[in-house]
Write an enzyme that holds these catalytic residues in place. Structure first.
Site, mmCIF file in Angstrom:
data_model
loop_
_atom_site.group_PDB
_atom_site.id
_atom_site.type_symbol
_atom_site.label_atom_id
_atom_site.label_comp_id
_atom_site.label_asym_id
_atom_site.label_seq_id
_atom_site.Cartn_x
_atom_site.Cartn_y
_atom_site.Cartn_z
ATOM 1 N N LYS A 28 -2.408 1.478 -2.024
ATOM 2 C CA LYS A 28 -1.541 1.740 -0.879
ATOM 3 C C LYS A 28 -2.182 1.258 0.426
ATOM 4 C CE LYS A 28 1.802 3.866 -3.077
ATOM 5 N NZ LYS A 28 1.337 3.812 -4.450
HETATM 6 C C1 LIG Z 1 7.838 4.991 -4.353
HETATM 7 C C2 LIG Z 1 6.740 5.785 -4.960
HETATM 8 N N1 LIG Z 1 6.910 7.105 -5.127
HETATM 9 C C3 LIG Z 1 5.949 7.867 -5.666
HETATM 10 C C4 LIG Z 1 4.744 7.337 -6.067
HETATM 11 C C5 LIG Z 1 3.746 8.219 -6.728
HETATM 12 O O1 LIG Z 1 2.538 8.294 -6.069
HETATM 13 P P1 LIG Z 1 1.190 8.697 -6.856
HETATM 14 O O2 LIG Z 1 0.799 7.529 -7.706
HETATM 15 O O3 LIG Z 1 0.213 8.990 -5.776
HETATM 16 O O4 LIG Z 1 1.504 9.894 -7.675
HETATM 17 C C6 LIG Z 1 4.517 5.970 -5.897
HETATM 18 C C7 LIG Z 1 3.228 5.391 -6.307
HETATM 19 O O5 LIG Z 1 3.025 4.209 -6.418
HETATM 20 C C8 LIG Z 1 5.538 5.164 -5.344
HETATM 21 O O6 LIG Z 1 5.377 3.840 -5.192
#
Ligand SMILES: Cc1ncc(COP(=O)(O)O)c(C=O)c1O
Length: 377
Positions: free
Chosen positions: A183
């Site tokens: 990210k």
């Molecule tokens: C649009 C979106 N929502 C939720 C998430 C979930 O995040 P995490 O991987 O920190 O759980 C991501 C992760 O890439 C994402 O791109």
């Protein structure tokens, strides 16, 4: 084997290393001052009253759905062209994900497709700002208001992006962010929730901490909760990364613009738009589309050729309704998503990170041209 030019790379400076080391010299590794500081800085940046740090973007989405009391019988409209956690969080609470198709330009939910998906059981929208490009908030928020729907903004890919000069994550009832190392800013693993409503915020703070409310002692749990806490180490990292956000976003915009000019005259490749009316993009990934006229399996061949050349790349996104985990889900049976399916079959994410050099970008471009040429012969 790790690619020579990776798909993504975190940007960690001595300042982050120093901040993390300082925490390690204390006795406070969880629920300490860095948590408050990170939450205050994040809320302050967004000019929102409440920010709640959690262990991941997925945890943030789960708490949002739970805090809004969404559950069995409730339909929640969301894109299929996104990361699987968005639908999973809905399923964790046994609510029903209803997939809307996307706009071919911004790749976010198309308001007409959302409107067509609304039924008397619809309770909420999850508006994802895909790849850091803000969704059409005027149209989507108007729909939500007209049909009395809650809005969760998933800004996990879009920190710092704006729509009509307003930061994403400040439009809906609750917004979620994520800090995985690919990210724009990272805490290793981690996430954040923004909301305006103090009661909702208090509930989410309790839910992330095993159902403990203010005044409860460590072994007093008022409701079923989770361990979705973010460590002090991660918060210290996040605080420094957040101070660098504007310069990180500027670097990423430069890398994207460089790719667009390198790829400008290559036939069969469509570059992402650098600008869209009313929006500023927070570049998360750099994703090109291959032409529809190429044979159906071209993208996967190109992907393999690039990977064999040591270049990290990916299919962003494999639609949720086509994932084996959703194969038998009733929502998949009713999904009609021609734009999602057409675009998802042709997307290719190229190496993209702050320090991607112009030499590496040129090598990626060259390898991509060669791969397409090879397949056309
Ligand atoms: C649009 C979106 N929502 C939720 C998430 C979930 O995040 P995490 O991987 O920190 O759980 C991501 C992760 O890439 C994402 O791109």
């Amino acid at each position: 084997m790790n690619p020579r030019i990776p798909l993504s790379a975190p940007d960690i400076t001595e300042a982050e290393i120093e901040a993390v080391t300082q925490v390690l010299r204390t006795n406070s590794l969880s629920l300490g001052p860095k948590l408050d500081e990170f939450e205050s800085a994040f809320a302050g940046y967004h000019q929102m009253p409440q920010a709640i740090a959690v262990s991941s973007g997925t945890a943030a989405l789960h708490l949002a759905i739970r805090a809004l009391n969404l559950g069995p019988g409730d339909e929640i409209i969301l894109p299929s062209f996104t990361f699987i956690a968005v639908a999973n969080a809905v399923c964790f609470e046994r609510a029903t994900p209803v997939f809307a198709d996307i706009d071919p330009i911004d790749l976010n939910m198309h308001p007409a497709s959302v409107e067509a998906a609304i039924t008397p059981r619809t309770r909420a929208l999850i508006i994802v700002h895909t790849f850091g490009v803000p969704a059409n908030m005027d149209a989507l928020m108007a729909l939500a208001r007209r049909h009395n729907l809650a809005v969760i903004e998933d800004a996990c890919e879009a920190i710092g992006a704006t729509y009509n000069n307003q930061l994403v994550g400040t439009f809906g009832d609750i917004a979620t962010f994520a800090f995985y190392p690919n990210k724009q800013i990272t805490t290793g693993e981690g996430g954040m929730i923004l909301c305006r409503d103090n009661q909702l915020a208090q509930r989410m703070r309790a839910l992330r901490n095993q159902g403990r409310y203010p005044g409860n002692h460590w072994l007093q749990h008022q409701e079923l909760g989770y361990n979705y806490r973010l460590s002090e180490i991660a918060c210290a990292l996040g605080i420094v990364q957040l101070t660098r956000l504007e310069s990180i976003l500027a670097q990423r915009a430069t890398v994207a613009a460089r790719y667009n000019s390198l790829l400008a005259n290559i036939p069969d490749i469509e570059c992402p738009p650098l600008q869209l009316p009313h929006r500023t993009i927070s570049w998360f990934v750099y994703v090109v589309q291959l032409a529809e006229t190429l044979p159906a399996d071209t993208r996967d061949h190109v992907l393999r050729l690039l990977q064999n050349a040591g270049i990290g790349c990916g299919r962003y996104f494999a639609p949720i309704h086509q994932q084996p985990a959703y194969q038998h889900h009733p929502s998949t049976q009713t999904a009609h998503l021609p734009i999602t399916e057409s675009i998802a079959a042709r997307t290719l994410a190229l190496p993209f990170y702050n320090s991607l050099s112009s030499t590496d970008a040129a090598e990626v471009t060259q390898a991509l041209m060669q791969a397409i040429d090879e397949l056309n012969q």
